[in-house]
Design a protein around this motif. Structure first.
Motif, PDB file in Angstrom:
ATOM      1  N   GLY A 113      12.301  -0.466   0.007  1.00 31.66           N
ATOM      2  CA  GLY A 113      10.878  -0.198   0.218  1.00 31.66           C
ATOM      3  C   GLY A 113      10.621   0.277   1.643  1.00 31.66           C
ATOM      4  O   GLY A 113      11.315  -0.192   2.290  1.00 31.66           O
ATOM      5  N   GLU A 114       9.704   1.136   1.819  1.00 24.98           N
ATOM      6  CA  GLU A 114       9.115   1.558   3.173  1.00 24.98           C
ATOM      7  C   GLU A 114       7.645   1.204   3.179  1.00 24.98           C
ATOM      8  O   GLU A 114       6.918   1.884   2.426  1.00 24.98           O
ATOM      9  N   PRO A 115       7.215   0.470   4.090  1.00 19.24           N
ATOM     10  CA  PRO A 115       5.630   0.208   4.235  1.00 19.24           C
ATOM     11  C   PRO A 115       4.837   1.372   4.545  1.00 19.24           C
ATOM     12  O   PRO A 115       5.369   2.238   5.310  1.00 19.24           O
ATOM     13  N   GLU A 116       3.676   1.571   3.741  1.00 21.61           N
ATOM     14  CA  GLU A 116       2.896   2.834   4.075  1.00 21.61           C
ATOM     15  C   GLU A 116       2.397   2.888   5.336  1.00 21.61           C
ATOM     16  O   GLU A 116       2.032   1.604   5.938  1.00 21.61           O
ATOM     17  N   GLY A 117       2.436   3.855   6.174  1.00 25.70           N
ATOM     18  CA  GLY A 117       2.018   4.092   7.503  1.00 25.70           C
ATOM     19  C   GLY A 117       2.946   3.693   8.443  1.00 25.70           C
ATOM     20  O   GLY A 117       2.646   3.715   9.698  1.00 25.70           O
ATOM     21  N   ASP A 118       4.080   2.985   8.213  1.00 22.21           N
ATOM     22  CA  ASP A 118       4.884   2.583   9.209  1.00 22.21           C
ATOM     23  C   ASP A 118       5.566   3.918   9.836  1.00 22.21           C
ATOM     24  O   ASP A 118       6.130   4.790   9.179  1.00 22.21           O
ATOM     25  N   THR A 119       5.829   4.040  10.964  1.00 16.76           N
ATOM     26  CA  THR A 119       6.240   5.248  11.724  1.00 16.76           C
ATOM     27  C   THR A 119       7.617   4.738  12.638  1.00 16.76           C
ATOM     28  O   THR A 119       8.218   5.528  13.136  1.00 16.76           O
ATOM     29  N   THR A 120       8.078   3.564  12.231  1.00 13.90           N
ATOM     30  CA  THR A 120       9.045   3.043  12.983  1.00 13.90           C
ATOM     31  C   THR A 120      10.571   3.182  12.411  1.00 13.90           C
ATOM     32  O   THR A 120      11.725   2.963  12.833  1.00 13.90           O
ATOM     33  N   GLY A 121      10.578   3.609  11.087  1.00 11.40           N
ATOM     34  CA  GLY A 121      11.736   3.690  10.162  1.00 11.40           C
ATOM     35  C   GLY A 121      12.274   2.671   9.583  1.00 11.40           C
ATOM     36  O   GLY A 121      13.272   2.660   8.811  1.00 11.40           O
ATOM     37  N   TYR A 122      11.472   1.669   9.638  1.00 11.20           N
ATOM     38  CA  TYR A 122      11.700   0.264   8.881  1.00 11.20           C
ATOM     39  C   TYR A 122      11.742   0.384   7.207  1.00 11.20           C
ATOM     40  O   TYR A 122      10.910   1.349   7.060  1.00 11.20           O
ATOM     41  N   PHE A 123      12.947  -0.270   6.678  1.00 12.68           N
ATOM     42  CA  PHE A 123      12.826  -0.381   5.478  1.00 12.68           C
ATOM     43  C   PHE A 123      13.465  -1.631   4.954  1.00 12.68           C
ATOM     44  O   PHE A 123      13.978  -2.286   5.739  1.00 12.68           O
ATOM     45  N   THR A 139       8.800  -6.669  -7.902  1.00  7.67           N
ATOM     46  CA  THR A 139       7.294  -6.655  -7.837  1.00  7.67           C
ATOM     47  C   THR A 139       7.217  -6.331  -6.059  1.00  7.67           C
ATOM     48  O   THR A 139       7.943  -6.756  -5.254  1.00  7.67           O
ATOM     49  N   ALA A 140       6.307  -5.190  -6.008  1.00 11.39           N
ATOM     50  CA  ALA A 140       6.393  -4.681  -4.468  1.00 11.39           C
ATOM     51  C   ALA A 140       5.638  -5.706  -3.684  1.00 11.39           C
ATOM     52  O   ALA A 140       4.637  -6.287  -3.596  1.00 11.39           O
ATOM     53  N   PRO A 141       6.560  -6.201  -2.619  1.00 10.40           N
ATOM     54  CA  PRO A 141       5.974  -7.222  -1.649  1.00 10.40           C
ATOM     55  C   PRO A 141       4.943  -6.541  -0.496  1.00 10.40           C
ATOM     56  O   PRO A 141       4.364  -7.177   0.066  1.00 10.40           O
ATOM     57  N   PHE A 142       4.804  -5.178  -0.607  1.00  4.92           N
ATOM     58  CA  PHE A 142       3.912  -4.388   0.459  1.00  4.92           C
ATOM     59  C   PHE A 142       3.693  -3.160  -0.326  1.00  4.92           C
ATOM     60  O   PHE A 142       4.321  -2.748  -0.949  1.00  4.92           O
ATOM     61  N   THR A 143       2.405  -2.422   0.380  1.00  4.41           N
ATOM     62  CA  THR A 143       2.009  -1.285  -0.204  1.00  4.41           C
ATOM     63  C   THR A 143       3.023  -0.232   0.465  1.00  4.41           C
ATOM     64  O   THR A 143       3.160  -0.389   1.667  1.00  4.41           O
ATOM     65  N   GLY A 144       3.425   0.722  -0.407  1.00  6.76           N
ATOM     66  CA  GLY A 144       4.419   1.870   0.435  1.00  6.76           C
ATOM     67  C   GLY A 144       5.123   2.572  -0.649  1.00  6.76           C
ATOM     68  O   GLY A 144       4.927   2.426  -1.868  1.00  6.76           O
ATOM     69  N   SER A 145       6.393   3.075  -0.446  1.00  9.11           N
ATOM     70  CA  SER A 145       7.277   3.737  -1.134  1.00  9.11           C
ATOM     71  C   SER A 145       8.413   2.883  -1.521  1.00  9.11           C
ATOM     72  O   SER A 145       8.948   2.237  -0.571  1.00  9.11           O
ATOM     73  N   HIS A 146       8.935   2.837  -2.688  1.00 12.53           N
ATOM     74  CA  HIS A 146       9.827   1.805  -3.162  1.00 12.53           C
ATOM     75  C   HIS A 146      10.546   2.581  -4.366  1.00 12.53           C
ATOM     76  O   HIS A 146       9.985   3.535  -4.978  1.00 12.53           O
ATOM     77  N   GLY A 147      12.030   2.609  -4.226  1.00 16.73           N
ATOM     78  CA  GLY A 147      12.678   3.260  -5.150  1.00 16.73           C
ATOM     79  C   GLY A 147      14.469   3.113  -4.666  1.00 16.73           C
ATOM     80  O   GLY A 147      14.715   2.213  -3.892  1.00 16.73           O
TER      81      GLY A 147
END
Length: 173
Positions: A113-123, A139-147
């Motif tokens: 998953g990648e947190p919504e609004g993150d611009t650092t490239g963190y996943f 269960t998503a640990p944070f809001t964002g894209s997961h897959g």
């Protein structure tokens, strides 16, 4: 004899406390918290309005329901020697039930998953392996894209059938 009287008094006090708690639950707590008012007392006291107000002001936004069918089937093909990602947008604490299976060939994958609004490239990776199928829940640990990121190291395309159910919005490939 003294202990018998104390035990009788304790039992009576316990039963009275349970009765008072049950009355408070039915007449006050259920109407105020859940808008359930079997006696009508909550409405007369204005407690059902509290439940209505709490529902409209504190409910987190719900993801868009993608289909009326609770289960959705997605067909994806990973070209030979290539990798693809398939993503969902999920709010924090949303749950996704999934099962995926290939047409026989195992694939390297990274469920992440990648947190919504993150611009650092963190996943954040949740599972990394090479398999031909997998099922579970997430269960998503944070809001964002997961897959999933699937990589096909074989010399022929590999088809994946992905079956999902839960709280999500499809982002896709």
């Amino acid at each position: 004899m003294q202990h018998l009287i104390d035990l009788t008094t304790l039992i009576k006090a316990t039963l009275i406390a349970v009765l008072i708690a049950a009355i408070a639950l039915v007449t006050l707590i259920l109407p105020a918290e859940y808008n359930i008012d079997p006696t009508g007392v909550g409405q007369k006291l204005g407690l059902t309005l509290l439940a209505d107000a709490a529902e409209t002001t504190t409910s987190p936004p719900q993801p868009e329901i993608v289909s009326a069918d609770p289960e959705q089937v997605v067909e994806v093909t990973v070209p030979a020697g290539e990798g693809i990602e398939y993503k969902f947008r999920m709010n924090q604490h949303d749950k996704l039930f999934y099962e995926w299976i290939t047409d026989g060939e195992p694939l390297y994958f990274d469920l992440h998953g990648e947190p919504e609004g993150d611009t650092t490239g963190y996943f954040e990776s949740y599972a990394i392996a090479t398999l031909d199928s997998m099922e579970g829940s997430f269960t998503a640990p944070f809001t964002g894209s997961h897959g999933w990121y699937w990589k096909n190291t074989s010399t022929k395309p590999v088809a994946i059938q992905l079956i999902v159910n839960g709280q999500y919005q499809i982002i896709g490939l």
